[in-house]
Scaffold this motif. Sequence first.
Motif, PDB file in Angstrom:
ATOM      1  N   PHE A   8       0.861  -1.209  -0.172  1.00  0.00           N
ATOM      2  CA  PHE A   8       0.117   0.000  -0.044  1.00  0.00           C
ATOM      3  C   PHE A   8       0.866   1.122   0.262  1.00  0.00           C
ATOM      4  CE2 PHE A   8       0.762  -1.335   4.449  1.00  0.00           C
ATOM      5  CZ  PHE A   8       0.691  -0.025   5.080  1.00  0.00           C
ATOM      6  N   ARG A   9       0.065   2.489  -0.255  1.00  0.00           N
ATOM      7  CA  ARG A   9       0.787   3.530  -0.445  1.00  0.00           C
ATOM      8  C   ARG A   9       0.459   4.560   0.794  1.00  0.00           C
ATOM      9  NH1 ARG A   9      -0.715   7.647  -3.661  1.00  0.00           N
ATOM     10  NH2 ARG A   9      -2.407   6.336  -4.998  1.00  0.00           N
ATOM     11  N   LEU A  10       1.329   5.231   1.649  1.00  0.00           N
ATOM     12  CA  LEU A  10       1.036   6.514   2.231  1.00  0.00           C
ATOM     13  C   LEU A  10       0.356   7.513   1.469  1.00  0.00           C
ATOM     14  CD1 LEU A  10       4.114   6.133   4.931  1.00  0.00           C
ATOM     15  CD2 LEU A  10       1.675   4.948   4.991  1.00  0.00           C
ATOM     16  N   VAL A  11      -0.627   7.924   2.127  1.00  0.00           N
ATOM     17  CA  VAL A  11      -1.221   9.419   1.283  1.00  0.00           C
ATOM     18  C   VAL A  11      -1.302  10.570   2.200  1.00  0.00           C
ATOM     19  CG1 VAL A  11      -3.202  10.172  -0.119  1.00  0.00           C
ATOM     20  CG2 VAL A  11      -2.710   7.877  -0.100  1.00  0.00           C
ATOM     21  N   LEU A  73       6.393   7.164 -10.719  1.00  0.00           N
ATOM     22  CA  LEU A  73       7.731   7.429 -10.514  1.00  0.00           C
ATOM     23  C   LEU A  73       8.644   7.600 -11.347  1.00  0.00           C
ATOM     24  CD1 LEU A  73       7.754   5.064  -6.977  1.00  0.00           C
ATOM     25  CD2 LEU A  73       7.480   7.662  -6.923  1.00  0.00           C
ATOM     26  N   ALA A  74       8.620   6.548 -12.287  1.00  0.00           N
ATOM     27  CA  ALA A  74       9.332   6.578 -13.681  1.00  0.00           C
ATOM     28  C   ALA A  74       9.067   8.007 -14.407  1.00  0.00           C
ATOM     29  CB  ALA A  74       8.912   5.372 -14.329  1.00  0.00           C
ATOM     30  N   LYS A  93      -2.800   5.663 -10.124  1.00  0.00           N
ATOM     31  CA  LYS A  93      -1.629   6.274 -10.544  1.00  0.00           C
ATOM     32  C   LYS A  93      -1.942   7.862 -10.434  1.00  0.00           C
ATOM     33  CE  LYS A  93      -0.279   2.215 -12.966  1.00  0.00           C
ATOM     34  NZ  LYS A  93      -1.602   1.538 -13.034  1.00  0.00           N
ATOM     35  N   THR A  94      -2.865   7.977 -10.655  1.00  0.00           N
ATOM     36  CA  THR A  94      -3.362   9.571 -10.590  1.00  0.00           C
ATOM     37  C   THR A  94      -3.026   9.954  -9.222  1.00  0.00           C
ATOM     38  OG1 THR A  94      -5.307   8.984 -12.097  1.00  0.00           O
ATOM     39  CG2 THR A  94      -5.122  11.245 -11.296  1.00  0.00           C
ATOM     40  N   GLY A  95      -3.491   9.244  -8.149  1.00  0.00           N
ATOM     41  CA  GLY A  95      -3.389   9.716  -6.882  1.00  0.00           C
ATOM     42  C   GLY A  95      -1.754   9.823  -6.474  1.00  0.00           C
ATOM     43  N   LEU A  96      -1.097   9.040  -6.942  1.00  0.00           N
ATOM     44  CA  LEU A  96       0.401   9.221  -6.794  1.00  0.00           C
ATOM     45  C   LEU A  96       0.957  10.213  -7.436  1.00  0.00           C
ATOM     46  CD1 LEU A  96       3.106   8.356  -5.461  1.00  0.00           C
ATOM     47  CD2 LEU A  96       3.247   6.508  -7.075  1.00  0.00           C
ATOM     48  N   LEU A  97       0.364  10.647  -8.676  1.00  0.00           N
ATOM     49  CA  LEU A  97       0.952  11.849  -9.657  1.00  0.00           C
ATOM     50  C   LEU A  97       0.719  12.984  -8.860  1.00  0.00           C
ATOM     51  CD1 LEU A  97      -0.274  10.586 -13.184  1.00  0.00           C
ATOM     52  CD2 LEU A  97       2.294  10.849 -12.341  1.00  0.00           C
ATOM     53  N   SER A  98      -0.478  13.029  -8.121  1.00  0.00           N
ATOM     54  CA  SER A  98      -1.045  14.037  -7.421  1.00  0.00           C
ATOM     55  C   SER A  98      -0.295  14.465  -6.062  1.00  0.00           C
ATOM     56  CB  SER A  98      -2.342  13.702  -6.768  1.00  0.00           C
ATOM     57  OG  SER A  98      -2.814  14.687  -5.756  1.00  0.00           O
ATOM     58  N   LEU A 127      -9.427  10.566  -1.400  1.00  0.00           N
ATOM     59  CA  LEU A 127      -7.834  10.754  -0.952  1.00  0.00           C
ATOM     60  C   LEU A 127      -7.645  12.094  -0.956  1.00  0.00           C
ATOM     61  CD1 LEU A 127      -6.395   8.201  -3.269  1.00  0.00           C
ATOM     62  CD2 LEU A 127      -6.794   7.579  -0.918  1.00  0.00           C
ATOM     63  N   GLY A 128      -8.300  13.018  -1.224  1.00  0.00           N
ATOM     64  CA  GLY A 128      -7.991  14.538  -0.656  1.00  0.00           C
ATOM     65  C   GLY A 128      -7.251  15.064  -2.005  1.00  0.00           C
ATOM     66  N   CYS A 129      -7.320  14.341  -3.275  1.00  0.00           N
ATOM     67  CA  CYS A 129      -6.545  14.778  -4.182  1.00  0.00           C
ATOM     68  C   CYS A 129      -7.161  16.133  -4.824  1.00  0.00           C
ATOM     69  CB  CYS A 129      -6.253  13.807  -5.288  1.00  0.00           C
ATOM     70  SG  CYS A 129      -5.715  12.503  -4.516  1.00  0.00           S
ATOM     71  N   PHE A 130      -7.183  17.227  -4.409  1.00  0.00           N
ATOM     72  CA  PHE A 130      -7.963  18.495  -4.804  1.00  0.00           C
ATOM     73  C   PHE A 130      -7.227  19.122  -6.000  1.00  0.00           C
ATOM     74  CE2 PHE A 130      -4.368  19.984  -2.170  1.00  0.00           C
ATOM     75  CZ  PHE A 130      -3.895  21.314  -2.785  1.00  0.00           C
ATOM     76  N   ASN A 131      -6.161  18.583  -6.353  1.00  0.00           N
ATOM     77  CA  ASN A 131      -5.210  19.296  -7.491  1.00  0.00           C
ATOM     78  C   ASN A 131      -5.584  18.110  -8.630  1.00  0.00           C
ATOM     79  OD1 ASN A 131      -3.813  17.188  -6.769  1.00  0.00           O
ATOM     80  ND2 ASN A 131      -1.834  18.154  -6.603  1.00  0.00           N
ATOM     81  N   VAL A 132      -6.502  17.369  -8.647  1.00  0.00           N
ATOM     82  CA  VAL A 132      -7.003  16.567  -9.885  1.00  0.00           C
ATOM     83  C   VAL A 132      -8.212  17.139 -10.480  1.00  0.00           C
ATOM     84  CG1 VAL A 132      -7.484  14.301 -10.821  1.00  0.00           C
ATOM     85  CG2 VAL A 132      -5.660  14.650  -8.866  1.00  0.00           C
TER      86      VAL A 132
END
Length: 415
Positions: A8-11, A73-74, A93-98, A127-132
């Motif tokens: 899992f990934r920490l957000v 990441l790449a 992946k969108t979430g990680l890009l954000s 996830l609170g990705c307001f920049n998406v």
Amino acid sequence: MKNTHRSFRLVCAPKQVADVEALLQAEGFSFHGEEFFDGARVLTGEPIPLGRSLAARFGYIYIQDKSSMLPPLALAPARDAVVLDLCASPGSKTGLLSQLVGPGGMVLANEPSPDRLATLRANMRHLGCFNVATCRYEGQRLPLREGAWPWILLDAPCSGWGTVEKNPAAARMWSGKKTVPLEVLQRELLRKAAALLAPGGRLLYSTCTTNRRENEDQVRFAVDHLGLAVTELPPFAGFSFAPSLPGCLLVDGAGSAAQGFFLACLTRPGEDAVEEENSFPPLPGAIVSSAQFRARTGLDSGPPSPHEFLCTGGRAYLILEKARRLFPETLRWQGFGVGKAAGASLSVDPALRLFVPPEPDGGALVLDEVPPIHALLSGQSMPSGGTGGRRAMYYRSLPLGFLTVKGNRCLWSDR
Ligand SMILES: C[S@@+](CC[C@H](N)C(=O)[O-])C[C@H]1O[C@@H](n2cnc3c(N)ncnc32)[C@H](O)[C@@H]1O
């Protein structure tokens, strides 16, 4: 307790990592870090399904195979960059890009399927990705300016052969010649992505298949017919890779305890393009400035980057100024949903931690243990203490959302 290879990934922001880990440990989860990315964790003990953990419930972790973290990441977008994610749902992946572009950056996430777009939007909100910002187009028909996008992720629809361990049907469904329609679509998407890519820009092509026709052959097509060049990707620590084209990465699923994945970084030779800007095309609804938002809700208006709110169809959306400047007028897109709007009244979704003050004030409810959080989530109330009908709730210093104050009690309601 069972042991798994699930990851899992920490957000969260770096300063919140200790509290998110403490929240997981308080519920009995154990995990370890991974060298390839400081936000990745591998689960080693799972007393209840991780998806039901408080950390997942409040959007502080996202369950994701570690190979699936590699494409953003790449691509490695710069801080504050604007990224186009052509095939985005469910948004892993969108979430990680954000996270990578940060609060000053932005991701335009596209998904043509209405159901999958709804999932993408729900995940980004959670996830609170307001920049998406999101939009719904077949990627090959996206009405965007050509040569204007310096960072593009094309995580293409594919046969999924790299996921057969989890999804055995993939190999049967996409055997032999059955992948031809996918290969045609992948080429159309590659052609479009190449046209949108800015000179000097990076296009990351990825699939979760090990099928050469969908991977290496598509990269050869991009080089031979689309004027793109392969930029070498350095290998990621902790993964093993199978032989592939020079500079490309083919994750060996079994050797990496992860899904099989293919990654190629393609660049358009040339200098950086100059960003073209709009003259703020009109939006379909009522605009509420951040000062008006503060006055109407009593809340700080959220992110640091310039923004406003659009009220339309009974909902309010956060609109980044950057999006209005960069997106062409013909593009139909949606900002980050923040709550309900009716006439002049605006109410923010209580579960949105974006508007919870980063540090608890005197009226906040700060909980150091998990049982009272479980009690609140199961409908129990607590003595109130907040003002203005709501009370901010925290686990240690982690904002969790707003409790609703009713009389002298407060309770959790995420509607
Ligand atoms: C591999 S999945 C994307 C996974 C996503 N990037 C993630 O990390 O969560 C491919 C996505 O492409 C979408 N898709 C299918 N046809 C498409 C098209 N013509 N243009 C853009 N996306 C398309 C599918 O609906 C699917 O959601």
